[in-house]
Design a protein around this motif. Structure first.
Motif, short mmCIF file in Angstrom:
data_model
loop_
_atom_site.label_atom_id
_atom_site.label_comp_id
_atom_site.label_asym_id
_atom_site.label_seq_id
_atom_site.Cartn_x
_atom_site.Cartn_y
_atom_site.Cartn_z
N GLY A 167 0.80 -1.21 0.00
CA GLY A 167 0.00 0.00 0.00
C GLY A 167 0.84 1.26 0.00
N MET A 168 0.20 2.38 0.35
CA MET A 168 0.83 3.68 0.28
C MET A 168 1.54 4.09 1.57
N ALA A 169 1.27 3.42 2.68
CA ALA A 169 1.91 3.79 3.94
C ALA A 169 3.43 3.67 3.80
N TYR A 219 -5.11 9.86 -6.26
CA TYR A 219 -5.43 11.18 -5.72
C TYR A 219 -4.17 11.91 -5.29
N ILE A 220 -3.30 11.22 -4.56
CA ILE A 220 -2.07 11.83 -4.07
C ILE A 220 -1.20 12.31 -5.23
N GLU A 221 -1.10 11.47 -6.26
CA GLU A 221 -0.30 11.85 -7.43
C GLU A 221 -0.93 13.01 -8.18
N LYS A 222 -2.25 12.97 -8.36
CA LYS A 222 -2.95 14.02 -9.10
C LYS A 222 -2.84 15.36 -8.38
N GLU A 223 -2.92 15.35 -7.06
CA GLU A 223 -2.89 16.58 -6.28
C GLU A 223 -1.47 17.11 -6.06
N GLY A 224 -0.47 16.32 -6.47
CA GLY A 224 0.91 16.75 -6.28
C GLY A 224 1.38 16.72 -4.84
#
Length: 336
Positions: A47-49, A314-319
């Protein structure tokens, strides 16, 4: 430009871009049980953690420390533990009762609540126990990248907080402390107080909701921590444990993941520029976890959200920039 954005953040001091949102996706409670170890590993490996901390007095510590030593990239710290909150599944202080009697309850374990620790334990006992937990880690060949506090006990008393910061500075280990604008943390406290007032029937529209004194003192404490050569957080996202899964929904993995991912995406809209620690409790509940805690669904929700591609997208899109305690300490050391 908002007031938050107009001020220099600790992230900027560390060399991150002005206006950037920097987060550490951090898992608490590793070492507490088989379930928490499995959830932590899955949240990190699948995951992302990207960070976690270990409860050194707990039974499943050797297993998670082996994982840390086998995974050189681990960003693993200590979840300094002064409470033992569950009904049947418990642990005691590493120092033992003769050395720290004020930390021990009638069952020979650490007290169940933060208030009981504040009432019964001395700052000397607290410092002795957190040093013992650091020493156990170092004895096992595990060098923690940071320190934080289980159930926030070390933030509940000014003398406890002072000892926590002093020990971190002495060992040159970053201490988790939100000393910046604390936008999300203030909103969390405001919502908690409002919820309690509504439950008691005392809430009135337009009421001024007070925040804990420590939040007003946080900027000054943050400056002290920074002056001691340690990094400081701008904010703390500690919301997910309060997200109760709707009782009308069947608790399937699909429903749990959809609900908790949605809550994370919604809450991340509050993130302001700066360095924010996002706390969670990723757990893979086994058939016996309900005998430890009733929090299995929300902990599984944290895990499934971290593994959801929607969160990554979402994290990538929002920078939004991901970092670790290891990286922020390296950046802090590079500043004269």
């Amino acid at each position: 430009m908002t007031k938050v954005q107009a001020q220099e953040t600790y992230a900027e001091k560390l060399g991150y871009p002005k206006g950037a949102r920097i987060i550490i996706l951090h898992v608490d409670d590793a070492g507490m049980s088989w379930d928490s170890n499995k959830g932590t590993r899955d949240a990190i490996d699948r995951g992302m953690a990207n960070s976690f901390s270990v409860m050194m007095p707990c039974p499943w510590v050797p297993a998670i420390v082996r994982y840390i030593k086998q995974t050189p990239t681990s960003d693993a710290g200590l979840h300094l533990t002064l409470t033992s909150e569950w009904h049947d599944y418990r642990w005691g202080p590493l120092m033992g009762k003769p050395a720290v009697p004020g930390l021990v309850d009638p069952e020979g374990c650490l007290w169940r609540s933060v208030d009981q620790v504040v009432k019964n334990a001395s700052p000397d006992e607290v410092e002795a126990e957190i040093r013992a937990q650091i020493d156990r880690a170092l004895t096992m060949g595990f060098e923690p990248t940071h320190l934080d506090s289980h159930m926030g006990t070390l933030f509940a008393d000014p003398d406890f907080l002072q000892r926590y910061i002093k020990v971190g500075a002495e060992y040159e280990i970053p201490v988790m402390f939100p000393g910046g604008h604390n936008t999300v943390l203030r909103e969390e406290y405001r919502m908690e107080v409002m919820h309690e007032l509504k439950k008691s029937g005392k809430w009135k529209d337009g009421m001024d909701v007070p925040v804990p004194e420590i939040l007003d003192q946080a900027p000054g404490v943050g400056q002290k921590v920074w002056s001691m050569g340690l990094p400081v957080l701008d904010d703390l996202h500690n919301i997910s444990y309060g997200w109760g899964f709707p009782s009308e929904l069947e608790p399937t993995d699909e429903n749990i993941q959809k609900f908790y991912t949605g809550k994370y995406l919604e809450s991340f809209k509050m993130l302001q520029p700066g360095l924010t620690l996002v706390l969670m409790h990723c757990t893979h509940p086994s058939e016996i976890f309900d005998s430890i805690s009733s929090s299995g669904v929300r902990r599984k929700g944290d895990l499934l959200a971290m593994m959801d591609p929607k969160l990554k997208n979402y994290i990538e899109k929002e920078g939004i920039i991901l970092t670790t305690w290891k990286e922020v300490m390296e950046r802090r050391k590079a500043i004269k």
